[in-house]
Enzyme design. Structure first.
Site, PDB file in Angstrom:
ATOM      1  N   HIS A 208      14.118  51.524  41.679  1.00 53.26           N
ATOM      2  CA  HIS A 208      14.589  50.788  40.509  1.00 53.26           C
ATOM      3  C   HIS A 208      13.636  49.649  40.171  1.00 53.26           C
ATOM      4  CE1 HIS A 208      18.022  48.891  38.133  1.00 53.26           C
ATOM      5  NE2 HIS A 208      18.071  50.154  37.779  1.00 53.26           N
TER       6      HIS A 208
ATOM      7  N   THR B 234      27.510  49.142  30.230  1.00 54.22           N
ATOM      8  CA  THR B 234      27.361  48.059  31.203  1.00 54.22           C
ATOM      9  C   THR B 234      28.641  47.276  31.459  1.00 54.22           C
ATOM     10  OG1 THR B 234      25.024  47.889  30.645  1.00 54.22           O
ATOM     11  CG2 THR B 234      26.018  45.975  31.737  1.00 54.22           C
TER      12      THR B 234
ATOM     13  N   HIS C 215      30.415  51.746  33.863  1.00 58.18           N
ATOM     14  CA  HIS C 215      31.111  50.775  34.707  1.00 58.18           C
ATOM     15  C   HIS C 215      32.626  50.911  34.521  1.00 58.18           C
ATOM     16  CE1 HIS C 215      28.122  48.151  36.718  1.00 58.18           C
ATOM     17  NE2 HIS C 215      27.317  48.785  35.869  1.00 58.18           N
TER      18      HIS C 215
ATOM     19  N   HIS D 298      25.657  55.890  32.707  1.00 56.85           N
ATOM     20  CA  HIS D 298      25.897  54.895  33.757  1.00 56.85           C
ATOM     21  C   HIS D 298      27.119  54.101  33.298  1.00 56.85           C
ATOM     22  CE1 HIS D 298      24.576  52.186  37.079  1.00 56.85           C
ATOM     23  NE2 HIS D 298      25.219  51.272  36.350  1.00 56.85           N
TER      24      HIS D 298
ATOM     25  N   ARG E 152      21.654  51.159  45.737  1.00 51.99           N
ATOM     26  CA  ARG E 152      21.164  50.145  44.788  1.00 51.99           C
ATOM     27  C   ARG E 152      22.331  49.455  44.100  1.00 51.99           C
ATOM     28  NH1 ARG E 152      21.647  48.594  39.609  1.00 51.99           N
ATOM     29  NH2 ARG E 152      21.683  50.782  38.966  1.00 51.99           N
ATOM     30  N   GLU E 153      23.017  50.150  43.213  1.00 57.81           N
ATOM     31  CA  GLU E 153      24.184  49.564  42.545  1.00 57.81           C
ATOM     32  C   GLU E 153      25.268  49.197  43.556  1.00 57.81           C
ATOM     33  OE1 GLU E 153      26.566  48.140  39.658  1.00 57.81           O
ATOM     34  OE2 GLU E 153      24.934  49.382  38.868  1.00 57.81           O
TER      35      GLU E 153
ATOM     36  N   HIS F  84      60.332  64.680  45.333  1.00 57.37           N
ATOM     37  CA  HIS F  84      58.923  65.013  45.542  1.00 57.37           C
ATOM     38  C   HIS F  84      58.721  65.719  46.878  1.00 57.37           C
ATOM     39  CE1 HIS F  84      56.707  62.587  42.339  1.00 57.37           C
ATOM     40  NE2 HIS F  84      57.990  62.387  42.083  1.00 57.37           N
TER      41      HIS F  84
ATOM     42  N   ARG G 122      12.286  57.097  34.346  1.00 58.78           N
ATOM     43  CA  ARG G 122      13.543  57.030  33.613  1.00 58.78           C
ATOM     44  C   ARG G 122      13.646  55.644  32.998  1.00 58.78           C
ATOM     45  NH1 ARG G 122      18.163  56.300  37.311  1.00 58.78           N
ATOM     46  NH2 ARG G 122      18.237  54.129  36.591  1.00 58.78           N
TER      47      ARG G 122
END
Length: 477
Positions: free
Chosen positions: A91, A185, A215, A213, A27-28, A307, A151
């Protein structure tokens, strides 16, 4: 990490033991610019996510398009047939038509979202706070009437007035939502503000489960998710490779490995992380950045001499966790930053032994060379030049080959072309029409070098097949 900080983290171990992962790749993730999965691809991704062990799969927003509706329905069917164990989520906007579409899929849960910051209320919804509360209550109750779990996502919660947000969550909870997602958001929370934010909400509005959620607009999504869980969030929204709107949300792989490193907790089957990484990379057409934590090509490649010396002695000197934990391996590059221990180890790996004096001369030659990264063949050439010995069989003075390359349909041809262009021995490259996508001209001093170049080309992600022709004779006009 020093003892006091480690002890503080361990106090929150129970929070991370109970936290669930909700994967929103379908979805996202599909909201990433340029990304559009086919139905069959979505089914395959859903199956892989379930095998990985995520707890919830947000399968899509059914009202968006017919193919999204079909994909969600088929994923739900897989759940009913026992092929998937994860909770399947559909959703929806806070609109009855969307909720009807989500309910039609028979998903386990309907997730309704509504913007709750004053910015969203005024500029997007054009509603008062009171009107928004009424809409949220009505839509959550409407979804609940279908007999499914609900939800509610408070979009832009991190910029909402805190007292009003409390009213929003109470309204959604009392209307029947057992989970509430507080969305950061635009990615403005920090680890400590996220912790305080969730602690406040859990205390002020109990008897509901909270999701985060987050971002990644400011590069803090994983850290914000950690803070939220420490503050009481019981689910974290993630996507494979961190896909999502703009720069995406919490990358599943990074969060899962971070939880393992800090708390010793396996949230998913870590051995399958790279499998799902490559699958989504191929189907999305978006290449994972080389320097992306955990899954990037450079995540376990060491460069500086100190390293490399460290990891040759004990990998823990410069690695937060062993690459084998996720099915990867370590390596190091040879260039002007390289130390003699690394060069000696690389030569011995190639079956070549040199004296200490020769090793120092080889190292000096490397530091004078024009190569950004020395391939094994480059290193052998330098060693031969310095020692005056033939360290590989010579077949002919020069070989030329034409390589026809077919690129996977889900991969950007230009991205593959850029990688090929960086390979030593590649002289020309062109994008073409027809059965193949690229034509590459390669020059090599011998068959050994030619095979090295071809193997390097074939190893590039996104190449479906190659066809090589050796040039026998050329005629110049």
């Amino acid at each position: 990490m020093s003892a006091p900080f480690q002890e503080e983290l361990l106090r929150y171990k129970q929070n991370f033991e109970r936290v669930k992962l909700l994967d929103a790749t379908l979805r996202e993730g599909e909201q990433t610019p340029g990304v559009s999965f086919t139905i069959d691809q979505k089914l395959e991704i859903a199956k892989k996510l379930d095998e990985l062990g995520v707890h919830m799969i947000e399968a899509g927003h059914p009202a968006v398009a017919p193919d999204v509706m079909e994909a969600v329905k088929r994923i739900v069917a897989m759940k009913k047939e026992g092929e998937i164990k994860a909770e399947i989520i559909a959703h929806s906007r806070a609109v009855k038509a969307d909720i009807d579409a989500a309910a039609e899929t028979e998903a386990d849960r309907i997730a309704i979202f509504y913007g709750v910051s004053d910015i969203h209320l005024k500029s997007k919804h054009r509603k008062t706070r009171e009107e928004a509360l009424s809409i949220i209550a009505e839509m959550v109750e409407y979804a609940k009437s279908y007999g499914v779990k609900v939800r509610f996502t408070a979009e832009d919660a991190s910029r909402a007035d805190l007292e009003y947000l409390e009213q929003v969550v109470k309204t959604a909870r009392d209307a029947g939502a057992d989970r509430v997602s507080l969305a950061d958001t635009v990615g403005i929370l920090t680890p400590w503000t996220a912790k305080r934010f969730f602690e406040h909400m859990v205390k002020r509005v109990p008897n509901v489960e909270y999701d985060i959620h987050a971002h990644n607009d400011l590069g803090m999504a994983v850290a914000t998710a950690f803070g939220a869980v420490m503050g009481g969030a019981t689910a974290v929204h993630v996507t494979v490779n961190g896909l999502g709107e703009r720069v995406g949300i919490v990358p599943l792989q990074v969060f899962a490995v971070a939880v393992k490193v800090h708390f010793g907790i396996d949230k998913v089957n870590l051995s399958k992380l790279m499998e799902v990484t490559r699958l989504v990379e191929r189907y999305s057409g978006l290449e994972v950045p080389y320097n992306m934590p955990v899954i990037g090509d450079y995540a376990f490649i060491h460069k500086a001499g100190v390293h490399v010396a460290g990891i040759l002695a004990d990998p823990r000197t410069y690695e937060a966790f062993p690459p084998e934990m996720i099915g990867r391996s370590r390596d190091y590059v040879v260039d002007k930053y390289t130390g003699k221990k690394a060069v000696k180890a690389k030569l011995e790996k190639l079956g070549i032994k040199v004296s200490d004096d020769e090793l120092l001369k080889i190292l000096d030659e490397i530091k004078r060379s024009r190569y950004k990264i020395l391939t094994d063949e480059n290193l052998v050439s330098i060693a031969e030049k310095v020692t005056g010995r033939a360290l590989r069989p010579k077949v002919t003075e020069k070989l030329e080959a034409i390589v026809w390359i077919k690129v996977d349909s889900n991969t950007f041809t230009s991205s593959v072309a850029r990688k090929i262009h960086m390979i030593d021995g590649v002289k020309e490259i062109a994008e073409v029409t027809g059965d193949y996508d690229l034509i590459v001209r390669v020059e090599a001093p011998d068959h050994y070098m030619l095979n090295t170049v071809l193997d390097t080309i074939r190893g590039i992600k996104g190449i479906e097949s190659t066809h090589t022709q050796i040039v026998l004779k050329k005629m110049d006009k």
